[in-house]
Motif scaffolding. Sequence first.
Motif, PDB file in Angstrom:
ATOM      1  N   ASN A 232       0.769  -1.250   0.000  1.00 44.68           N
ATOM      2  CA  ASN A 232       0.000   0.000   0.000  1.00 44.68           C
ATOM      3  C   ASN A 232       0.798   1.298   0.000  1.00 44.68           C
ATOM      4  O   ASN A 232       0.212   2.370   0.159  1.00 44.68           O
ATOM      5  N   LYS A 235       3.507   1.440  -4.797  1.00 43.68           N
ATOM      6  CA  LYS A 235       4.471   0.931  -5.783  1.00 43.68           C
ATOM      7  C   LYS A 235       3.838   0.822  -7.166  1.00 43.68           C
ATOM      8  O   LYS A 235       4.412   1.245  -8.168  1.00 43.68           O
ATOM      9  N   SER A 236       2.639   0.234  -7.184  1.00 47.01           N
ATOM     10  CA  SER A 236       1.970   0.043  -8.476  1.00 47.01           C
ATOM     11  C   SER A 236       1.562   1.394  -9.067  1.00 47.01           C
ATOM     12  O   SER A 236       1.659   1.602 -10.280  1.00 47.01           O
ATOM     13  N   THR A 237       1.161   2.314  -8.192  1.00 46.29           N
ATOM     14  CA  THR A 237       0.804   3.655  -8.673  1.00 46.29           C
ATOM     15  C   THR A 237       2.028   4.323  -9.302  1.00 46.29           C
ATOM     16  O   THR A 237       1.931   4.956 -10.350  1.00 46.29           O
ATOM     17  N   GLY A 255      -1.654  -5.673  -0.184  1.00 43.15           N
ATOM     18  CA  GLY A 255      -1.399  -6.982  -0.810  1.00 43.15           C
ATOM     19  C   GLY A 255      -2.086  -7.131  -2.155  1.00 43.15           C
ATOM     20  O   GLY A 255      -2.436  -8.239  -2.556  1.00 43.15           O
ATOM     21  N   THR A 256      -2.279  -6.010  -2.859  1.00 44.53           N
ATOM     22  CA  THR A 256      -2.935  -6.067  -4.174  1.00 44.53           C
ATOM     23  C   THR A 256      -2.056  -6.778  -5.197  1.00 44.53           C
ATOM     24  O   THR A 256      -2.500  -7.684  -5.893  1.00 44.53           O
ATOM     25  N   THR A 257      -0.815  -6.355  -5.270  1.00 44.01           N
ATOM     26  CA  THR A 257       0.081  -6.950  -6.272  1.00 44.01           C
ATOM     27  C   THR A 257       0.645  -8.259  -5.723  1.00 44.01           C
ATOM     28  O   THR A 257       1.182  -8.293  -4.613  1.00 44.01           O
ATOM     29  N   ASP A 345       1.853  14.307  -0.812  1.00 45.18           N
ATOM     30  CA  ASP A 345       0.662  15.185  -0.784  1.00 45.18           C
ATOM     31  C   ASP A 345      -0.102  15.082   0.537  1.00 45.18           C
ATOM     32  O   ASP A 345      -0.861  15.986   0.897  1.00 45.18           O
TER      33      ASP A 345
END
Length: 464
Positions: A232, A235-237, A255-257, A345
Amino acid sequence: MIQNDTIIAMATPSGVGAIAVIRLSGEKAIEIVNTFFKSIKKKKSLLTQKTHTLHLGHLINNNIVLDEVLVSIFKNPTSYTGENVVEISCHGSVFIQQEIIQLFLKNGCRMADNGEFTMRSFLNGKMDLSQAEAVADVIASNSAASHQMAIQQMRGGITNELKDLRIQLLDFAALIELELDFSGEDVEFADRTKFKELVAKITFVLKRLIDSFAFGNAMKNGIPVAIIGEPNVGKSTLLNTLLNEEKAIVSDIAGTTRDAIEDDLIIDGVAFRFIDTAGIRETEDIIENIGIKKAYEKAENAQLIIFLIDANKFSYASEEFLQEIETIKERFPNKRLLVIANKIDTLSCHDTAILKSEIDPLILVSAKQKTGIIELKAELTSLVNTGALSNNETIVTNSRHFEALNNALTAITSVQQGIDLEISTDLFSIDIRECLRHLGNITGEYDVDKDILGHIFGNFCIGK
Ligand SMILES: Nc1nc2c(ncn2[C@@H]2O[C@H](COP(=O)(O)OP(=O)(O)OP(=O)(O)O)[C@@H](O)[C@H]2O)c(=O)[nH]1
Ligand SMILES: [Mg+2]
């Protein structure tokens, strides 16, 4: 492979285009084309034309005009292959291309094998083997850096570095062999001091070329950059923002990826390969654990590691935040590590200022808002040593050359040891010959195995 027959192939990619180029090479190339060629203005025979000339006309078979074409003539030996070469620029319809090729196949040509034009060029002494191999790299290059390395190689980079040294070593080898003929008489034709200097120089050059391989290979295939961090953190973003594409799934579920997701990006002429990985944490989930193991592997194999952390964490758990950075540095002591705080941000100006003063160097980004990305890209390119490229140094990118250089180094190191230990000349003369053989293998000066040639040129496209 028979060399005196005439080969034909498309030189341009298959499919429809504005024009297509068909190439013929061989003793009879001009003769074969001339049989079917009628020039537009005055009647002229291609056979009597000068080399490097262009001729407009029609290709006619049984009174049927196949196409209006532009024919280029290159005569033996001043052509790409060193043989007679004809290039026919015709209209780019697949039908016309096929008709023309079929016509010539029926009239004395045969279809070229992969890379056969370049192979003939090599066999006819137009270029050495390392240059011929570079032709394929030039065609395959997809970034400014890989292109520059391939061009450098095609112009003889590695050959130029090794040629003189190889000749000098050859001279010494001859003198030393001569000493062997006079072995009973204790003579020294080869000046040992000069010989030692040469061996040292060869060792130095070989080591430099060998060292360049890791860099060269990375530049050729894209420098691997692993993005690792806790779940979270974004990383993927970050991967998506860098690529400017929704490549990886993003969600607020930790734990999405699970699997590693990779893609290439060229920044300032340098190819990078970014690898998004599974977030690292303690978990019971079997699949996730496999992903985490993979994440560590990717980081281990990468040239650069981006360690991403959630900047927000600094405001509520600064100790832990700093500890995490130390832990990752300890885990990868020999890697180039780029620590990046994401989600800037969400951090107050006050905390951002403290964060900046606590950790240096630290790059602050917001992957979601796309801020700090230009700075990150600049940092990435500056980390890659492109100095060697701008200095026009030879960079080895070919694994066959790399292997031959390593073998040559092993042999020359044995020669060095032989001199140091003052062992008998006949023993280290074997190592000298071994070193010469490996150096010659790179440029093809020694008889390179037919199988090896087949392998090298088999990787080319047809028509090259
Ligand atoms: N405010 C803010 N949110 C962000 C930023 N970057 C990512 N996020 C959010 O953080 C959440 C996690 O983002 P991901 O990119 O899926 O994180 P990840 O590190 O790939 O997570 P795993 O795949 O689970 O390891 C998503 O809800 C994103 O929208 C950022 O710069 N600012
Ligand atoms: Mg992810």
